[in-house]
Design an enzyme around this catalytic site. Structure first.
Site, short mmCIF file in Angstrom:
data_model
loop_
_atom_site.label_atom_id
_atom_site.label_comp_id
_atom_site.label_asym_id
_atom_site.label_seq_id
_atom_site.Cartn_x
_atom_site.Cartn_y
_atom_site.Cartn_z
N CYS A 13 21.67 38.44 -111.01
CA CYS A 13 21.07 37.11 -111.19
C CYS A 13 20.84 36.80 -112.67
CB CYS A 13 19.74 37.02 -110.45
SG CYS A 13 19.90 37.23 -108.68
C1 BEZ Z 1 21.13 41.39 -108.44
O1 BEZ Z 1 20.91 40.24 -108.78
O2 BEZ Z 1 21.59 42.22 -109.20
C2 BEZ Z 1 20.87 41.81 -107.03
C3 BEZ Z 1 19.88 41.19 -106.31
C4 BEZ Z 1 19.62 41.62 -105.03
C5 BEZ Z 1 20.35 42.64 -104.47
C6 BEZ Z 1 21.36 43.24 -105.20
C7 BEZ Z 1 21.63 42.82 -106.49
#
Ligand code: BEZ
Length: 209
Positions: free
Chosen positions: A45
């Site tokens: 994100c």
């Molecule tokens: C991420 O944004 O890296 C992420 C968020 C939730 C689960 C897995 C990855």
């Protein structure tokens, strides 16, 4: 019922990093991209929000506003914005909705319980000036999105909304397009002079402006 293409994008008022926003008012007469993030302070994100911040002007050139949603509170978003800038070099320059009650997430079906009951999947909704949903994408949490692809699709959506054309596989802005079946050969000769017939059902022309 799940949102489908052609439905009116559900409206909402929500707290964001740029103040309270009513979605339909925020979008005005332009296009919009509403996209969700599973959670704050997560690696994928963080990279995605920086990537969109760098592309915000490209979206603006397409008369498109971007708005993101993450199921954490505003105070968390504000702290996370500093990390996003530090990591990606881009300051958050579009609203990030605080959705701790999952109001927007549930309204748009962004929670897929068999994937996670607490975090959203990576949803994308492209909304037209008529407030109808024009495109939807759903990615799992571990797969970051390609925002150049969303810009590319936006070019196609805007072109095909204006002209009776469709865009072929892997089409890029400026490349030839397909004349839709709704246009007779007689009309095509007038509207798309010099068009090419590859098959009776596959006629191409230079991209109209
Ligand atoms: C991420 O944004 O890296 C992420 C968020 C939730 C689960 C897995 C990855």
């Amino acid at each position: 019922m799940a949102i489908q293409l052609g439905d009116t994008a559900p409206n909402f008022t929500a707290a964001t990093t740029e103040g309270m926003i009513d979605l339909h008012e925020y979008l005005g007469n332009g296009w919009g991209v509403l996209f969700s993030h599973p959670a704050d302070f997560t690696p994928v994100c963080t990279t995605e929000l920086g990537a969109v911040a760098k592309l915000r002007d490209e979206f603006a050139k397409q008369n498109t506003k971007v708005i993101a949603v993450s199921v954490d509170p505003l105070e968390s978003h504000q702290r996370w914005a500093n990390d996003i800038e530090e990591v990606t070099g881009a300051r958050l320059n579009f609203p990030l909705i605080a959705d701790p009650e999952l109001t927007v997430a549930n309204l748009y079906g962004m929670i897929h319980p068999n994937a996670s009951s607490t975090m959203t999947v990576r949803s994308v909704f492209v909304i037209g000036p008529d407030k109808k949903v024009k495109l939807m994408l759903t990615y799992p949490a571990a797969t970051g999105r390609d925002f150049q692809e969303i810009l590319r699709a936006l070019h196609s959506l805007q072109l095909t909304a204006k002209h009776q054309v469709a865009t072929p596989a892997d089409w890029r802005e400026g490349e030839d397009v397909i004349i839709t079946a709704a246009v007779s050969n007689e009309d095509a000769a007038v509207r798309f002079p010099g068009y090419t017939t590859i098959k009776p059902y596959l006629r191409t022309t230079v991209q109209p402006v």
